[in-house]
Design a protein around this motif. Structure first.
Motif, PDB file in Angstrom:
ATOM      1  N   UNK A  64       1.232  -1.541  -0.008  1.00 46.18           N
ATOM      2  CA  UNK A  64       0.160   0.708  -0.130  1.00 46.18           C
ATOM      3  C   UNK A  64       0.916   1.107   0.251  1.00 46.18           C
ATOM      4  N   UNK A  65       0.094   2.083  -0.208  1.00 46.68           N
ATOM      5  CA  UNK A  65       1.110   3.946  -0.746  1.00 46.68           C
ATOM      6  C   UNK A  65       0.962   4.434  -0.014  1.00 46.68           C
ATOM      7  N   UNK A  66       0.965   5.529   1.063  1.00 43.80           N
ATOM      8  CA  UNK A  66       0.448   6.468   1.974  1.00 43.80           C
ATOM      9  C   UNK A  66       1.355   7.932   0.845  1.00 43.80           C
ATOM     10  N   UNK A  67       0.209   8.500   0.380  1.00 40.41           N
ATOM     11  CA  UNK A  67       0.883   9.562   0.006  1.00 40.41           C
ATOM     12  C   UNK A  67       0.093  10.712  -0.361  1.00 40.41           C
ATOM     13  N   UNK A  68       0.542  12.283  -0.584  1.00 37.98           N
ATOM     14  CA  UNK A  68      -0.185  13.477  -0.726  1.00 37.98           C
ATOM     15  C   UNK A  68      -1.081  13.149  -1.658  1.00 37.98           C
ATOM     16  N   UNK A  69      -1.770  14.377  -2.067  1.00 36.75           N
ATOM     17  CA  UNK A  69      -3.323  14.376  -2.818  1.00 36.75           C
ATOM     18  C   UNK A  69      -2.715  14.457  -4.213  1.00 36.75           C
ATOM     19  N   UNK A  70      -1.460  14.585  -4.403  1.00 35.88           N
ATOM     20  CA  UNK A  70      -0.581  14.879  -5.832  1.00 35.88           C
ATOM     21  C   UNK A  70      -0.769  13.473  -6.808  1.00 35.88           C
ATOM     22  N   UNK A  71      -0.380  13.519  -8.153  1.00 40.96           N
ATOM     23  CA  UNK A  71       0.162  12.796  -8.908  1.00 40.96           C
ATOM     24  C   UNK A  71      -0.042  11.231  -9.229  1.00 40.96           C
ATOM     25  N   UNK A  72       1.004  11.082  -7.784  1.00 45.52           N
ATOM     26  CA  UNK A  72       0.984   9.746  -6.941  1.00 45.52           C
ATOM     27  C   UNK A  72       0.025   9.221  -7.289  1.00 45.52           C
ATOM     28  N   UNK A  73      -0.982   9.854  -6.698  1.00 42.23           N
ATOM     29  CA  UNK A  73      -2.007   9.252  -6.593  1.00 42.23           C
ATOM     30  C   UNK A  73      -2.989   8.394  -7.940  1.00 42.23           C
ATOM     31  N   UNK A  74      -3.178   8.774  -8.966  1.00 45.80           N
ATOM     32  CA  UNK A  74      -3.444   8.187  -9.960  1.00 45.80           C
ATOM     33  C   UNK A  74      -1.744   7.477 -10.564  1.00 45.80           C
ATOM     34  N   UNK A  75      -0.619   7.382 -10.709  1.00 45.40           N
ATOM     35  CA  UNK A  75       0.030   6.253 -10.822  1.00 45.40           C
ATOM     36  C   UNK A  75      -0.182   5.307 -10.182  1.00 45.40           C
ATOM     37  N   UNK A  76      -0.592   4.949  -8.458  1.00 45.27           N
ATOM     38  CA  UNK A  76      -1.061   4.128  -7.570  1.00 45.27           C
ATOM     39  C   UNK A  76      -2.419   3.158  -8.180  1.00 45.27           C
ATOM     40  N   UNK A  77      -3.298   4.086  -8.208  1.00 48.01           N
ATOM     41  CA  UNK A  77      -4.608   3.485  -9.154  1.00 48.01           C
ATOM     42  C   UNK A  77      -4.645   2.860 -10.493  1.00 48.01           C
ATOM     43  N   UNK A  78      -3.338   3.152 -11.318  1.00 49.97           N
ATOM     44  CA  UNK A  78      -3.103   2.847 -12.611  1.00 49.97           C
ATOM     45  C   UNK A  78      -2.354   1.049 -12.398  1.00 49.97           C
ATOM     46  N   UNK A  79      -1.431   1.406 -11.443  1.00 44.86           N
ATOM     47  CA  UNK A  79      -1.267   0.202 -10.512  1.00 44.86           C
ATOM     48  C   UNK A  79      -2.168  -0.703 -10.223  1.00 44.86           C
ATOM     49  N   UNK A  80      -3.195  -0.999  -9.842  1.00 47.28           N
ATOM     50  CA  UNK A  80      -4.141  -1.243  -8.993  1.00 47.28           C
ATOM     51  C   UNK A  80      -4.668  -0.896  -8.016  1.00 47.28           C
ATOM     52  N   UNK A  81      -3.643  -0.034  -7.286  1.00 48.34           N
ATOM     53  CA  UNK A  81      -3.673  -0.050  -6.168  1.00 48.34           C
ATOM     54  C   UNK A  81      -4.739   1.328  -5.261  1.00 48.34           C
ATOM     55  N   UNK A  82      -4.998   1.137  -3.980  1.00 43.77           N
ATOM     56  CA  UNK A  82      -6.101   2.423  -3.969  1.00 43.77           C
ATOM     57  C   UNK A  82      -5.592   2.185  -2.568  1.00 43.77           C
ATOM     58  N   UNK A  83      -4.792   4.485  -3.257  1.00 40.87           N
ATOM     59  CA  UNK A  83      -3.604   4.966  -2.057  1.00 40.87           C
ATOM     60  C   UNK A  83      -4.232   6.089  -0.710  1.00 40.87           C
ATOM     61  N   UNK A  84      -3.513   5.868  -0.129  1.00 39.24           N
ATOM     62  CA  UNK A  84      -4.150   6.253   1.339  1.00 39.24           C
ATOM     63  C   UNK A  84      -3.436   7.976   1.393  1.00 39.24           C
ATOM     64  N   UNK A  85      -4.434   8.177   1.205  1.00 37.63           N
ATOM     65  CA  UNK A  85      -3.588  10.341   0.101  1.00 37.63           C
ATOM     66  C   UNK A  85      -4.224  11.408   1.980  1.00 37.63           C
ATOM     67  N   UNK A  86      -3.485  11.593   2.097  1.00 36.71           N
ATOM     68  CA  UNK A  86      -3.052  13.351   3.123  1.00 36.71           C
ATOM     69  C   UNK A  86      -2.707  14.338   2.216  1.00 36.71           C
ATOM     70  N   UNK A  87      -4.217  15.278   1.842  1.00 37.94           N
ATOM     71  CA  UNK A  87      -3.474  16.330   1.147  1.00 37.94           C
ATOM     72  C   UNK A  87      -3.278  17.072   1.918  1.00 37.94           C
ATOM     73  N   UNK A  88      -2.054  17.949   1.399  1.00 39.26           N
ATOM     74  CA  UNK A  88      -1.307  19.026   2.085  1.00 39.26           C
ATOM     75  C   UNK A  88      -2.694  20.417   1.894  1.00 39.26           C
ATOM     76  N   UNK A  89      -1.929  20.983   3.142  1.00 36.94           N
ATOM     77  CA  UNK A  89      -2.932  21.722   3.670  1.00 36.94           C
ATOM     78  C   UNK A  89      -2.273  23.518   3.344  1.00 36.94           C
TER      79      UNK A  89
END
Length: 167
Positions: A64-89
């Motif tokens: 699993x991947x924990x990431x900021x709300x940036x381009x990595x989100x879509x990269x993980x999804x394209x690898x069939x993953x569901x990322x845990x996402x924490x947005x920068x504020x």
């Protein structure tokens, strides 16, 4: 024990809040943290900036991947993953605008993401998200799909249209 990749992106603004919140998970999981410009040093393997080929390998190898709300989100999804996402504020000085919050709100409604919003109890909320990840990811995968990737030609045409009015 899950193999977890944490990535905060390549911006020069630190995301200390997320890097700090990972610390309790390091005792229970095999975690690598891409810390960016953070001043926080996590108690697990980490590096500030990771070359693209290494990041791609780490993304593919992670449970699993924990990431900021940036381009990595879509990269993980394209690898069939569901990322845990924490947005920068923006209000915490983690980014210059509210775009990550806006993006994550939209993705949370229709995308394959597990959003973590709670600022005050981020470490506890992350631990709960990691613990329930398999069940939540399965539920999301059965209910939603990742939008198809655009072709290079479509992307170039869109960028030409958008940028054409800037000159």
């Amino acid at each position: 024990m899950a193999r977890i990749l944490v990535t905060v992106g390549m911006t020069m603004r630190p995301f200390d809040r997320l890097v700090s919140a990972i610390a309790p998970l390091c005792a229970y999981h095999d975690i690598f943290v891409q810390t960016g410009s953070s001043s926080v040093v996590p108690p697990c393997p980490h590096d500030g900036f990771v070359p693209l080929d290494e990041m791609q390998r780490r993304l593919a190898d992670a449970d699993l991947v924990i990431t900021h709300a940036g381009g990595t989100v879509r990269l993980v999804q394209r690898l069939s993953g569901v990322p845990i996402v924490v947005p920068r504020r923006r209000e915490l000085g983690e980014c210059a605008s509210s775009r990550q919050v806006d993006y994550l709100r939209a993705e949370e409604r229709v995308g394959l993401v597990r959003a973590v919003w709670e600022v005050a109890a981020l470490a506890a909320e992350l631990a709960a998200a990691v613990a329930s990840h398999g069940e939540e990811a399965g539920r999301l995968r059965s209910a939603r799909v990742v939008p198809p990737a655009v072709s290079d030609a479509e992307l170039i045409a869109t960028m030409d249209r958008v940028c054409g009015g800037l000159g």
